[in-house]
Design a protein around this motif. Structure first.
Motif, PDB file in Angstrom:
ATOM      1  N   THR A  32       6.358  -8.591   7.128  1.00 34.45           N
ATOM      2  CA  THR A  32       5.840  -6.965   6.355  1.00 34.45           C
ATOM      3  C   THR A  32       6.547  -6.751   7.115  1.00 34.45           C
ATOM      4  N   ASN A  33       6.447  -5.329   6.483  1.00 31.43           N
ATOM      5  CA  ASN A  33       7.431  -3.765   6.765  1.00 31.43           C
ATOM      6  C   ASN A  33       6.340  -2.774   6.580  1.00 31.43           C
ATOM      7  N   TYR A  34       6.556  -1.569   7.345  1.00 31.85           N
ATOM      8  CA  TYR A  34       5.874  -0.836   7.327  1.00 31.85           C
ATOM      9  C   TYR A  34       6.451   1.427   8.020  1.00 31.85           C
ATOM     10  N   ALA A  35       5.933   1.963   7.460  1.00 32.95           N
ATOM     11  CA  ALA A  35       6.864   3.427   7.464  1.00 32.95           C
ATOM     12  C   ALA A  35       6.807   3.749   8.827  1.00 32.95           C
TER      13      ALA A  35
ATOM     14  N   LEU B 201      -5.533  -3.136   4.212  1.00 39.40           N
ATOM     15  CA  LEU B 201      -4.882  -2.435   4.988  1.00 39.40           C
ATOM     16  C   LEU B 201      -5.749  -2.258   6.376  1.00 39.40           C
ATOM     17  N   GLN B 202      -5.541  -2.669   7.144  1.00 34.98           N
ATOM     18  CA  GLN B 202      -6.359  -2.250   8.815  1.00 34.98           C
ATOM     19  C   GLN B 202      -5.740  -0.866   9.076  1.00 34.98           C
ATOM     20  N   MET B 203      -6.328   0.384   9.265  1.00 33.87           N
ATOM     21  CA  MET B 203      -6.017   1.771  10.176  1.00 33.87           C
ATOM     22  C   MET B 203      -6.398   2.123  10.819  1.00 33.87           C
ATOM     23  N   ASN B 204      -5.618   2.405  12.314  1.00 36.04           N
ATOM     24  CA  ASN B 204      -6.660   2.674  13.137  1.00 36.04           C
ATOM     25  C   ASN B 204      -6.214   4.513  14.000  1.00 36.04           C
ATOM     26  N   SER B 205      -6.961   5.023  14.855  1.00 35.32           N
ATOM     27  CA  SER B 205      -6.444   5.628  15.442  1.00 35.32           C
ATOM     28  C   SER B 205      -5.644   6.599  14.160  1.00 35.32           C
ATOM     29  N   LEU B 206      -7.018   7.386  13.022  1.00 33.95           N
ATOM     30  CA  LEU B 206      -6.097   7.433  12.064  1.00 33.95           C
ATOM     31  C   LEU B 206      -5.855   8.852  12.123  1.00 33.95           C
ATOM     32  N   LYS B 207      -4.606  10.120  11.518  1.00 36.31           N
ATOM     33  CA  LYS B 207      -4.590  11.203  12.166  1.00 36.31           C
ATOM     34  C   LYS B 207      -5.260  11.611  10.699  1.00 36.31           C
ATOM     35  N   PRO B 208      -5.771  13.227  10.549  1.00 35.88           N
ATOM     36  CA  PRO B 208      -5.287  13.964   9.680  1.00 35.88           C
ATOM     37  C   PRO B 208      -4.228  14.174   8.591  1.00 35.88           C
ATOM     38  N   GLU B 209      -3.490  13.503   8.582  1.00 33.30           N
ATOM     39  CA  GLU B 209      -2.137  13.910   8.388  1.00 33.30           C
ATOM     40  C   GLU B 209      -2.057  12.159   6.957  1.00 33.30           C
TER      41      GLU B 209
ATOM     42  N   TRP C  83       0.701  -1.378   0.088  1.00 31.41           N
ATOM     43  CA  TRP C  83      -0.145   0.016  -0.350  1.00 31.41           C
ATOM     44  C   TRP C  83       1.088   1.304  -0.075  1.00 31.41           C
ATOM     45  N   TYR C  84       0.483   2.422  -0.802  1.00 31.61           N
ATOM     46  CA  TYR C  84       1.224   3.316  -1.333  1.00 31.61           C
ATOM     47  C   TYR C  84       0.179   4.294  -1.064  1.00 31.61           C
ATOM     48  N   ARG C  85       0.755   5.561  -0.444  1.00 35.52           N
ATOM     49  CA  ARG C  85      -0.425   6.664  -0.649  1.00 35.52           C
ATOM     50  C   ARG C  85       0.126   7.832  -0.739  1.00 35.52           C
ATOM     51  N   GLN C  86      -0.551   9.016  -1.961  1.00 32.80           N
ATOM     52  CA  GLN C  86      -0.029  10.206  -1.877  1.00 32.80           C
ATOM     53  C   GLN C  86      -0.973  11.078  -0.933  1.00 32.80           C
ATOM     54  N   PRO C  87      -0.651  11.968  -0.340  1.00 31.96           N
ATOM     55  CA  PRO C  87      -1.264  13.044   0.152  1.00 31.96           C
ATOM     56  C   PRO C  87      -1.479  14.605  -0.649  1.00 31.96           C
ATOM     57  N   PRO C  88      -2.468  15.309  -0.514  1.00 30.57           N
ATOM     58  CA  PRO C  88      -2.430  16.457  -1.474  1.00 30.57           C
ATOM     59  C   PRO C  88      -1.217  17.130  -1.733  1.00 30.57           C
ATOM     60  N   GLY C  89      -0.590  17.194  -2.839  1.00 34.94           N
ATOM     61  CA  GLY C  89       0.570  18.133  -3.263  1.00 34.94           C
ATOM     62  C   GLY C  89       1.438  17.693  -2.784  1.00 34.94           C
ATOM     63  N   LYS C  90       1.340  16.119  -2.341  1.00 34.54           N
ATOM     64  CA  LYS C  90       3.019  15.874  -1.945  1.00 34.54           C
ATOM     65  C   LYS C  90       3.646  14.098  -3.167  1.00 34.54           C
ATOM     66  N   GLN C  91       4.355  13.973  -3.069  1.00 33.14           N
ATOM     67  CA  GLN C  91       4.717  12.647  -3.601  1.00 33.14           C
ATOM     68  C   GLN C  91       4.149  11.575  -3.436  1.00 33.14           C
TER      69      GLN C  91
ATOM     70  N   THR D 127      -1.072  -1.956  10.163  1.00 32.07           N
ATOM     71  CA  THR D 127      -1.452  -3.431   9.880  1.00 32.07           C
ATOM     72  C   THR D 127      -1.467  -3.835   7.908  1.00 32.07           C
ATOM     73  N   ILE D 128      -1.367  -4.920   8.126  1.00 34.77           N
ATOM     74  CA  ILE D 128      -1.171  -4.908   6.339  1.00 34.77           C
ATOM     75  C   ILE D 128      -1.551  -7.389   6.600  1.00 34.77           C
ATOM     76  N   SER D 129      -2.530  -7.052   5.015  1.00 39.62           N
ATOM     77  CA  SER D 129      -2.406  -8.957   5.625  1.00 39.62           C
ATOM     78  C   SER D 129      -3.321  -8.833   4.252  1.00 39.62           C
ATOM     79  N   ARG D 130      -2.612 -10.797   3.864  1.00 41.69           N
ATOM     80  CA  ARG D 130      -3.094 -11.260   2.784  1.00 41.69           C
ATOM     81  C   ARG D 130      -3.583 -12.079   2.639  1.00 41.69           C
ATOM     82  N   ASP D 131      -4.829 -12.783   1.856  1.00 40.18           N
ATOM     83  CA  ASP D 131      -5.624 -13.885   2.168  1.00 40.18           C
ATOM     84  C   ASP D 131      -5.128 -14.261   0.644  1.00 40.18           C
ATOM     85  N   ASN D 132      -4.406 -15.127   0.229  1.00 37.13           N
ATOM     86  CA  ASN D 132      -3.837 -15.579  -0.685  1.00 37.13           C
ATOM     87  C   ASN D 132      -5.188 -16.688  -1.440  1.00 37.13           C
TER      88      ASN D 132
END
Length: 117
Positions: free
Chosen positions: A57-60, A80-88, A36-44, A68-73
């Protein structure tokens, strides 16, 4: 034809959770490293998390302990389970499939995650 289809993006308040899904077709899913990658507004675009074909696994640093990233082959899917989300964390999130030995790489179309303060 290879397709990576993301879903699960939404508008959520800070502190909330979301689960992103990516369904793959047209590839031998279990030999690909998925990310999983992400591109914030105005950023790379930046790496969020990766999972190898063997499940390592590895994480930023910015998301470690919250995401938490997981896969089901069996379902040709990565999550991608995302908890405690922040505005950033607000960004377009992209699914990536990579098989380095064959120099094979694919991207999904992206899904928008917006975290309000």
């Amino acid at each position: 034809q290879v397709q990576l289809v993301e879903s699960g993006g939404d508008l959520v308040q800070a502190g909330g959770s979301l689960r992103l899904s990516c369904a793959a077709s047209g590839i031998i899913f279990n030999i690909y490293a998925m990310g999983w990658y992400r591109q914030p507004p105005g950023k790379q675009r930046e790496l969020v998390a990766r999972i190898t074909s063997g499940g390592s696994t590895n994480y930023a640093d910015s998301v470690r302990g919250r995401f938490t990233i997981s896969r089901d082959n069996a379902k040709n899917s990565v999550y991608l389970q995302m908890n405690s989300l922040k505005p950033e964390d607000t960004a377009v999130y992209y699914c990536n499939a990579r098989f380095t030995m064959a120099k094979s790489e694919y991207w999904g179309q992206g899904t928008q995650v917006t975290v309000s303060s």
